[in-house]
Design a protein around this motif. Structure first.
Motif: not given
Length: 205
Positions: A181-186
């Motif tokens: 989720s969030g920045s972890d998806r980048q």
């Protein structure tokens, strides 16, 4: 002797009625359909909302698609068509490439919409449409093709069951993307390939 009649000037070609065709409208509509579904799900998804998001008139959408099921099928087909297009020359390589493509897709807004499509269809007591079946057919056909090539090359036996392979591979990739989720998806591409290679090697063992 009568004099010749003066030549009548040719009439200018008539323009067709209505607005000229927008060559980019279809792509915008398909993108808007997946974005709209990703935000609102089946119950909140409407053709009118897709038209507004795509910046086109409602008639432009209804002239191309008769209902939201047919629109979603085309949107899913257009945005997932390249996922299964792999042929690296090896069974392991094909599975890694397929898994990496799927992982990247799920991290994209269009991929999130296809995940929500599947969840909504599974949770509904009645059939929502045929789009979910279309996605499942695409994925199964891709793995069948990969297995078929592996058998022909002697890398796998003819009794290898493709269905458990589909569930294991796609299920594992899906669960990994759902935990982000969030920045972890980048995720960088190198990390995506590391994860799916680890998964494929585990399955092949």
């Amino acid at each position: 002797m009568s004099s010749p009649e003066p030549a009548t000037p040719a009439e200018p070609a008539r323009r067709p009625r209505g607005r000229p065709r927008d060559p980019g409208a279809e792509g915008r509509i398909l993108d808007a359909a997946l974005e709209e579904y990703g935000e609102r799900g089946w119950s909140g998804f409407t053709m009118d909302a897709v038209a507004r998001r795509a910046g086109v008139g409602k008639s432009t959408v209804y002239l191309r698609w008769q209902d939201k099921d047919s629109l979603l099928i085309d949107a899913v087909d257009a945005r997932t068509g390249g996922i299964e297009d792999v042929d690296t020359g090896s069974f392991r390589g094909d599975l890694v490439e397929l898994s990496a493509n799927l992982f990247r897709h799920y991290l994209d807004p269009a991929g999130w919409a296809t995940l929500r499509l599947a969840v909504d269809a599974a949770a509904s007591p009645s059939a929502l449409g045929t789009f979910s079946a279309r996605v499942a057919e695409q994925h199964t056909a891709a793995v069948l093709a990969i297995v078929g090539r592996a058998v022909a090359r002697g890398e796998a036996t003819s009794d290898l069951p493709p269905a458990p392979l589909v569930f294991s591979l796609y299920g594992a990739v899906t669960m990994q993307t759902l935990t982000l989720s969030g920045s972890d998806r980048q995720l960088p591409d190198a990390e995506i390939r590391r994860r799916v290679t680890e998964l494929v090697d585990f399955l092949l063992r």
